[in-house]
Design a protein around this motif. Sequence first.
Motif, PDB file in Angstrom:
ATOM      1  N   ALA B 134       0.838  -1.203   0.000  1.00  0.00           N
ATOM      2  CA  ALA B 134       0.000   0.000   0.000  1.00  0.00           C
ATOM      3  C   ALA B 134       0.871   1.251   0.000  1.00  0.00           C
ATOM      4  O   ALA B 134       0.633   2.188  -0.766  1.00  0.00           O
ATOM      5  CB  ALA B 134      -0.930  -0.014   1.216  1.00  0.00           C
ATOM      6  N   LEU B 137       2.570   1.782  -3.365  1.00  0.00           N
ATOM      7  CA  LEU B 137       1.640   2.351  -4.346  1.00  0.00           C
ATOM      8  C   LEU B 137       1.359   3.816  -4.044  1.00  0.00           C
ATOM      9  O   LEU B 137       1.153   4.614  -4.963  1.00  0.00           O
ATOM     10  CB  LEU B 137       0.334   1.546  -4.374  1.00  0.00           C
ATOM     11  N   ASN B 138       1.376   4.192  -2.764  1.00  0.00           N
ATOM     12  CA  ASN B 138       1.210   5.609  -2.420  1.00  0.00           C
ATOM     13  C   ASN B 138       2.375   6.432  -2.966  1.00  0.00           C
ATOM     14  O   ASN B 138       2.178   7.526  -3.490  1.00  0.00           O
ATOM     15  CB  ASN B 138       1.138   5.787  -0.906  1.00  0.00           C
ATOM     16  N   ILE B 418      -1.688   5.199 -11.645  1.00  0.00           N
ATOM     17  CA  ILE B 418      -2.086   5.707 -10.326  1.00  0.00           C
ATOM     18  C   ILE B 418      -3.334   4.937  -9.930  1.00  0.00           C
ATOM     19  O   ILE B 418      -4.429   5.272 -10.363  1.00  0.00           O
ATOM     20  CB  ILE B 418      -2.375   7.218 -10.373  1.00  0.00           C
ATOM     21  N   ILE B 419      -3.175   3.861  -9.142  1.00  0.00           N
ATOM     22  CA  ILE B 419      -4.371   3.078  -8.825  1.00  0.00           C
ATOM     23  C   ILE B 419      -4.872   3.336  -7.404  1.00  0.00           C
ATOM     24  O   ILE B 419      -5.892   2.816  -7.017  1.00  0.00           O
ATOM     25  CB  ILE B 419      -4.215   1.564  -9.090  1.00  0.00           C
ATOM     26  N   ARG B 420      -4.157   4.092  -6.624  1.00  0.00           N
ATOM     27  CA  ARG B 420      -4.658   4.586  -5.338  1.00  0.00           C
ATOM     28  C   ARG B 420      -4.370   6.076  -5.336  1.00  0.00           C
ATOM     29  O   ARG B 420      -3.225   6.470  -5.123  1.00  0.00           O
ATOM     30  CB  ARG B 420      -3.879   3.962  -4.176  1.00  0.00           C
ATOM     31  N   TYR B 421      -5.367   6.890  -5.592  1.00  0.00           N
ATOM     32  CA  TYR B 421      -5.128   8.329  -5.621  1.00  0.00           C
ATOM     33  C   TYR B 421      -4.729   8.819  -4.246  1.00  0.00           C
ATOM     34  O   TYR B 421      -5.355   8.467  -3.251  1.00  0.00           O
ATOM     35  CB  TYR B 421      -6.341   9.086  -6.158  1.00  0.00           C
ATOM     36  N   THR B 428      -3.387  10.999   2.811  1.00  0.00           N
ATOM     37  CA  THR B 428      -4.023   9.686   2.871  1.00  0.00           C
ATOM     38  C   THR B 428      -4.533   9.336   1.478  1.00  0.00           C
ATOM     39  O   THR B 428      -4.562  10.178   0.584  1.00  0.00           O
ATOM     40  CB  THR B 428      -5.237   9.672   3.834  1.00  0.00           C
ATOM     41  N   VAL B 429      -4.965   8.090   1.333  1.00  0.00           N
ATOM     42  CA  VAL B 429      -5.511   7.648   0.063  1.00  0.00           C
ATOM     43  C   VAL B 429      -6.950   8.135  -0.072  1.00  0.00           C
ATOM     44  O   VAL B 429      -7.700   8.147   0.907  1.00  0.00           O
ATOM     45  CB  VAL B 429      -5.470   6.112  -0.013  1.00  0.00           C
ATOM     46  N   PRO B 431     -10.551   7.852  -0.338  1.00  0.00           N
ATOM     47  CA  PRO B 431     -11.396   6.687  -0.053  1.00  0.00           C
ATOM     48  C   PRO B 431     -12.467   6.438  -1.109  1.00  0.00           C
ATOM     49  O   PRO B 431     -13.065   5.371  -1.147  1.00  0.00           O
ATOM     50  CB  PRO B 431     -12.017   7.025   1.300  1.00  0.00           C
ATOM     51  N   ILE B 432     -12.720   7.447  -1.944  1.00  0.00           N
ATOM     52  CA  ILE B 432     -13.754   7.299  -2.966  1.00  0.00           C
ATOM     53  C   ILE B 432     -13.120   6.707  -4.224  1.00  0.00           C
ATOM     54  O   ILE B 432     -12.083   7.167  -4.684  1.00  0.00           O
ATOM     55  CB  ILE B 432     -14.385   8.672  -3.301  1.00  0.00           C
ATOM     56  N   SER B 433     -13.748   5.715  -4.768  1.00  0.00           N
ATOM     57  CA  SER B 433     -13.234   5.114  -5.998  1.00  0.00           C
ATOM     58  C   SER B 433     -13.508   6.042  -7.163  1.00  0.00           C
ATOM     59  O   SER B 433     -14.589   6.578  -7.270  1.00  0.00           O
ATOM     60  CB  SER B 433     -13.983   3.818  -6.290  1.00  0.00           C
ATOM     61  N   HIS B 434     -12.563   6.199  -8.022  1.00  0.00           N
ATOM     62  CA  HIS B 434     -12.879   6.837  -9.292  1.00  0.00           C
ATOM     63  C   HIS B 434     -11.848   6.445 -10.332  1.00  0.00           C
ATOM     64  O   HIS B 434     -11.026   5.584 -10.102  1.00  0.00           O
ATOM     65  CB  HIS B 434     -13.042   8.336  -9.186  1.00  0.00           C
TER      66      HIS B 434
END
Lengths: 434, 434
Positions: B134, B137-138, B418-421, B428-429, B431-434
């Motif tokens: 995680a 990826l951040n 960029i799969i975790r904005y 922080t990441v 939390p909303i998917s887009h």
Amino acid sequence: MSNMNDNKKKPRVIIIGGGFGGVQLAKKLKNAPLEVLLFDKHNYHTFQPLLYQVATGALEADSIGFPIRRIFSHQKNFTFHLAEVTKIDTDNNVVETNVGNYDYDYLVIATGADTNFFGNKELEHYTMPMKNIAEALNIRSLILQNLEKALVTKDEAERNALLTFVIVGGGPTGVELAGAISELREYILCKDYPGLCNADMKVFLVEGKAELLAAMSPQASKKAKDFLKKMDVTIYNSVHVSSYNGIILKIDDGTIINTRNVLWAAGVKGKIPTGMPEQTVAKGGRLVTDEINRVKGYKNVFAIGDVSAVTTEQTPLGFPGVAQVALQQGKHLAKNLINIIEGKPTTAFIYHDLGTMATIGRNKAVADIKKLRFQGFFAWLLWMFVHLLSLAGFTNKAIVFFNWAINYWTRNSDNRLIIRYFKTDTMTVDPISH
Amino acid sequence: MSNMNDNKKKPRVIIIGGGFGGVQLAKKLKNAPLEVLLFDKHNYHTFQPLLYQVATGALEADSIGFPIRRIFSHQKNFTFHLAEVTKIDTDNNVVETNVGNYDYDYLVIATGADTNFFGNKELEHYTMPMKNIAEALNIRSLILQNLEKALVTKDEAERNALLTFVIVGGGPTGVELAGAISELREYILCKDYPGLCNADMKVFLVEGKAELLAAMSPQASKKAKDFLKKMDVTIYNSVHVSSYNGIILKIDDGTIINTRNVLWAAGVKGKIPTGMPEQTVAKGGRLVTDEINRVKGYKNVFAIGDVSAVTTEQTPLGFPGVAQVALQQGKHLAKNLINIIEGKPTTAFIYHDLGTMATIGRNKAVADIKKLRFQGFFAWLLWMFVHLLSLAGFTNKAIVFFNWAINYWTRNSDNRLIIRYFKTDTMTVDPISH
């Protein structure tokens, strides 16, 4: 100032959206006397037809995404911005984004479609859509987290709900998800979760129409249903989900299913950017265009792909929302834009239906190609071949092929990683890394 | 009740943590007369030595993670639970977790190490650690998002800060990150971000000790420094970061760097589970153990890997926090646990140093193997060979090898997604998917 005038020499086309339509259009404008500016809120193009394999752990996310910048690294007239479009101002020919405002000579809206919950806020909150990589990874997390929970809960009703999977929508996405989850039950459950080996994991597929894959041939619809039934998927046709509150799913024929997993593939609607007037939007939330993909009432605003509907006498509802339409429209619009700039006449878009396919499982697919109907192993090979060839990039092609070969051979995969923890209490991703 | 007695027949060992030590131990207990229960808060084992390649877009996340359940799918005496340990109650031999309480006959703490910010809350908030997928990826998201921002900002000072990368810590992780980011600048920047081609992207490496890779030979330290200098990395030795507020980084020699990217690889500390008394914790936050890896003051509680320090006269500070120590301790402890159960004498753990390696870039690595010192191309080949062989799973090995081959050949990669904005305002990441 001379520099500014130099920049202004070439007309600028802004493309909103890096999906099949937008990317194809931008590529085909490579040698056009145009400045091409593409916005997308992701920095990658998503190969949506394989999202369900990311969701079910057969493929890694990165192998179905391809960096947009990389696609265009050798295209001189192309610029990409990672940006969210906040408003379109067609009076002043300006696109407003979170990274600044940009004026255009031509605007192409290629924003695609989003999940349609038909205004039901409860369904929107509690069910899992799958229109992008983030959402596919959320589904993967939900499935795996709920299997883990099922192992440790002492509440039998809760365990049954955790082990019950309902897929709403019997189009290609729903059918493919139902098949993949059924295969997960058949090939993976006992291996990975010996404690659940004898548990009664259930898979339901709920579709409003009388048949699955309603857009395909009757043969394909029937065979898909046969395949899924053999794989022990319970199918409900001609019914609709009326409510779901996170545990109790109600269907309008009176059926009640207790479940913690509802995947929503029951409808899409166009993603209309703010600023487009209401009268440009047709049924299904799509922008009404003429036969050269120009949005109704505009001279220099176009729309292609899922967000648009070429609404003519021949196609009152537009073309189906599939990748082929977007690809062909992107290619065709490139020609028309060049024609317009060069003062030549434009040509009407004609859709060449190359066929439709859906895969249900191992050796099981259906394909309608022109007048031909294939089902089973050959359709499945064809499905894989076509999807492999369509993937962007040699590395992605090779890695997906390799994964498929290994998965086929071992009836297993290595990609069941929870890399975005899903908080089922708020139905959002855990923002804290761990 | 007879069922309970049956279950009680075999003593139960609980292992906390599915890293190198925990997984190795559980594997080696395959045929032991023990029930093995492993807890981890991830459902996968992470190959930490390659995290920096996920962070810099050279590899996809899934190829360095391997589902723990899959590793043990054929091991009858093994059970896994996806769980966070909330407390250890050594008085009652119980491990409390978020999925229930479990009693044990033997407990092995193999929780590994986490990033050490030495109590500085500001550094903890604003700098980017990299101890798990995680977090890797951040970092990937931060690098790519800041390059995107640099392209559109009109503020020159802000652009310079967005294009300035500071890696704190000159151990293997810091050196590898600095090298990989420098290569991103050399091979990718112009291709992907033509607008930044002539921009002055800077890479700094800050290390408190007088040399980089201080745990390796003087030859390796010197060569690593030479490699990085040639790759235009600015190196600060014998200094410490005193503060960073999200934009201004202060070093204790008076240097001030304006930067939006600070990667923190400057220290680790053991992840001590709640409930372990203070007197069991040594300097560096590691559990003090004897030469059979038994935690000080306990009969049936053991600790292996980064969370532990075998504190004897010969090793007052314990062994280095590297995978090899954890692997060897896991293997050795399995033998000792079987010895204990069978009433046989235990044997002291002896560490066999197989060598240390670090890669700096393309054809550039350093390796100390016993008395041998390698630098450059051969060390780089050796590094790749050893890391490939150590990866769990054939698919992961093959995909990593394939990625490396393609990346080497094209000097590029497909994994800059960029799969975790990452929300830079809250660090922080999204939390909303887009």
